[in-house]
Design a protein around this motif. Structure first.
Motif, PDB file in Angstrom:
ATOM      1  N   ASN A 172       1.848  49.447  63.411  1.00 34.51           N
ATOM      2  CA  ASN A 172       3.071  49.228  62.646  1.00 34.51           C
ATOM      3  C   ASN A 172       2.941  47.917  61.880  1.00 34.51           C
ATOM      4  N   LEU A 173       2.302  47.991  60.729  1.00 33.75           N
ATOM      5  CA  LEU A 173       2.054  46.801  59.910  1.00 33.75           C
ATOM      6  C   LEU A 173       2.824  46.991  58.607  1.00 33.75           C
ATOM      7  N   GLY A 174       3.842  46.146  58.396  1.00 33.73           N
ATOM      8  CA  GLY A 174       4.808  46.416  57.337  1.00 33.73           C
ATOM      9  C   GLY A 174       4.401  45.958  55.952  1.00 33.73           C
ATOM     10  N   THR A 175       3.492  44.987  55.888  1.00 32.29           N
ATOM     11  CA  THR A 175       3.099  44.461  54.575  1.00 32.29           C
ATOM     12  C   THR A 175       1.578  44.284  54.536  1.00 32.29           C
ATOM     13  N   ARG A 200      -8.218  39.443  62.615  1.00 37.31           N
ATOM     14  CA  ARG A 200      -8.472  39.316  64.062  1.00 37.31           C
ATOM     15  C   ARG A 200      -9.569  40.290  64.486  1.00 37.31           C
ATOM     16  N   LYS A 201      -9.543  41.481  63.879  1.00 37.30           N
ATOM     17  CA  LYS A 201     -10.545  42.482  64.243  1.00 37.30           C
ATOM     18  C   LYS A 201     -11.932  42.112  63.714  1.00 37.30           C
ATOM     19  N   TYR A 202     -11.963  41.597  62.474  1.00 35.01           N
ATOM     20  CA  TYR A 202     -13.230  41.234  61.818  1.00 35.01           C
ATOM     21  C   TYR A 202     -13.123  39.777  61.358  1.00 35.01           C
ATOM     22  N   PRO A 203     -13.361  38.802  62.271  1.00 35.02           N
ATOM     23  CA  PRO A 203     -13.140  37.388  61.911  1.00 35.02           C
ATOM     24  C   PRO A 203     -13.898  36.943  60.656  1.00 35.02           C
ATOM     25  N   VAL A 204     -15.067  37.514  60.416  1.00 34.80           N
ATOM     26  CA  VAL A 204     -15.871  37.097  59.253  1.00 34.80           C
ATOM     27  C   VAL A 204     -15.125  37.388  57.939  1.00 34.80           C
ATOM     28  N   LEU A 251      -3.625  42.341  56.769  1.00 33.67           N
ATOM     29  CA  LEU A 251      -4.788  41.450  56.666  1.00 33.67           C
ATOM     30  C   LEU A 251      -4.894  40.547  57.880  1.00 33.67           C
ATOM     31  N   GLN A 252      -3.754  40.080  58.386  1.00 32.19           N
ATOM     32  CA  GLN A 252      -3.794  39.249  59.604  1.00 32.19           C
ATOM     33  C   GLN A 252      -4.423  40.034  60.746  1.00 32.19           C
ATOM     34  N   TRP A 253      -4.050  41.312  60.821  1.00 35.79           N
ATOM     35  CA  TRP A 253      -4.594  42.160  61.887  1.00 35.79           C
ATOM     36  C   TRP A 253      -6.096  42.394  61.682  1.00 35.79           C
ATOM     37  N   LEU A 254      -6.466  42.667  60.436  1.00 37.92           N
ATOM     38  CA  LEU A 254      -7.889  42.908  60.144  1.00 37.92           C
ATOM     39  C   LEU A 254      -8.724  41.651  60.370  1.00 37.92           C
ATOM     40  N   SER A 274      -0.058  42.909  46.125  1.00 38.33           N
ATOM     41  CA  SER A 274       0.049  41.503  46.516  1.00 38.33           C
ATOM     42  C   SER A 274       0.312  41.427  48.019  1.00 38.33           C
ATOM     43  N   MET A 275       0.328  40.201  48.540  1.00 35.76           N
ATOM     44  CA  MET A 275       0.485  40.020  49.980  1.00 35.76           C
ATOM     45  C   MET A 275       1.792  40.609  50.495  1.00 35.76           C
ATOM     46  N   ASP A 276       2.835  40.600  49.674  1.00 37.92           N
ATOM     47  CA  ASP A 276       4.133  41.082  50.162  1.00 37.92           C
ATOM     48  C   ASP A 276       4.391  42.558  49.835  1.00 37.92           C
ATOM     49  N   THR A 277       3.372  43.251  49.329  1.00 38.49           N
ATOM     50  CA  THR A 277       3.532  44.691  49.092  1.00 38.49           C
ATOM     51  C   THR A 277       3.790  45.406  50.424  1.00 38.49           C
ATOM     52  N   CYS A 278       4.815  46.250  50.450  1.00 37.16           N
ATOM     53  CA  CYS A 278       5.174  46.973  51.676  1.00 37.16           C
ATOM     54  C   CYS A 278       4.224  48.147  51.893  1.00 37.16           C
ATOM     55  N   LEU A 279       3.972  48.441  53.150  1.00 36.27           N
ATOM     56  CA  LEU A 279       3.049  49.525  53.512  1.00 36.27           C
ATOM     57  C   LEU A 279       3.780  50.623  54.271  1.00 36.27           C
ATOM     58  N   GLN A 280       3.354  51.860  54.007  1.00 31.48           N
ATOM     59  CA  GLN A 280       3.850  53.033  54.732  1.00 31.48           C
ATOM     60  C   GLN A 280       2.677  53.638  55.510  1.00 31.48           C
ATOM     61  N   ALA A 281       3.013  54.426  56.502  1.00 28.62           N
ATOM     62  CA  ALA A 281       1.987  54.988  57.392  1.00 28.62           C
ATOM     63  C   ALA A 281       0.937  55.803  56.642  1.00 28.62           C
TER      64      ALA A 281
END
Lengths: 76, 156
Positions: A23-26, A36-40, A31-34, A56-63
């Motif tokens: 459940n990643l809204g933006t 953590r998954k791929y630190p590089v 990117l924060q989640w990715l 952009s960073m604040d673009t909303c995401l849907q499933a």
């Protein structure tokens, strides 16, 4: 959501695409989640496309969105 | 064929000329970008191109619309090849027609500059002793400038 990786970023993720059921809204949250998954990935420069449009960073995401991480392009 | 396309086969220049030629066209400029063997003293064996094809084709079409707005009366067609390309192969073809030659030259140059800025296509150079994706991946992208990007296929 579906995430595509291109060029050098594909070498970091180890895959050209993957399904992420979070459940990643933006874009920023994704990117924060990715990162953590791929630190590089944090050290890399890239743009993000959502459903084939630069976002952009604040673009909303849907499933069902299709996201692409786009490193600096080098066509021509 | 589509007027703006990414393909995995050799590009035929005439196909793109045919797409833009019409009775009102007094000039057609064609640009072809080719695989160059030597870049900054390093010998390239071949290039491997990849693209985010649906988005790349949309952006090539967007460049076409930008051209037709900036230079009224022009018509553009662009093809970019992906996959493994060898020395002197054509990587990109840009054809622009216009009533008079000046706009066709200017619009054609604009198209290649925009391709290098915004279209999601990447090339990997394969050398005798290694390989690298081209496009500086440590700096922030600058959509208004292509100065970060190393050219691999055309003369500066």
């Amino acid at each position: 959501m579906r995430v595509y990786y291109f060029a050098g970023l594909k070498d970091i993720s180890g895959t050209a695409e993957e399904q992420i059921e979070k459940n990643l809204g933006t874009v920023e949250e994704l990117l924060q989640w990715l990162h953590r998954k791929y630190p590089v990935l944090q050290d890399k420069s890239y743009m993000v496309a959502v459903n084939e449009q630069y976002a952009s960073m604040d673009t909303c995401l849907q499933a069902e969105d299709v996201i692409a991480l786009i490193p600096p392009v080098s066509g021509g | 064929m589509k007027r703006f396309e990414v393909v995995d086969r050799p590009l035929n220049i005439q196909d793109y000329i045919d797409q833009v030629l019409h009775a009102g066209a007094g000039a057609v400029t064609t640009f072809t970008g080719h695989v160059r063997e030597w870049t900054n003293g390093v010998r390239t064996l071949y290039l491997a191109y990849e693209a985010y094809v649906p988005m790349a084709e949309q952006l090539l079409a967007q460049i076409g619309r930008e051209i037709e707005e900036r230079w009224p009366g022009t018509k553009a067609a662009i093809g970019h090849r992906i996959g493994e390309l060898h020395i002197s192969d054509i990587a990109v073809v840009i054809a622009v027609s216009s009533p008079h030659r000046k706009a066709a030259y200017e619009a054609n140059e604009y198209a290649i500059e925009r391709i290098k800025e915004i279209v999601p296509i990447w090339k990997k150079e394969i050398w005798e002793d290694g390989e690298a994706w081209i496009g500086d991946q440590t700096k922030k992208p600058e959509p208004k400038s292509s100065s970060n990007h190393v050219d691999g296929t055309e003369e500066k």
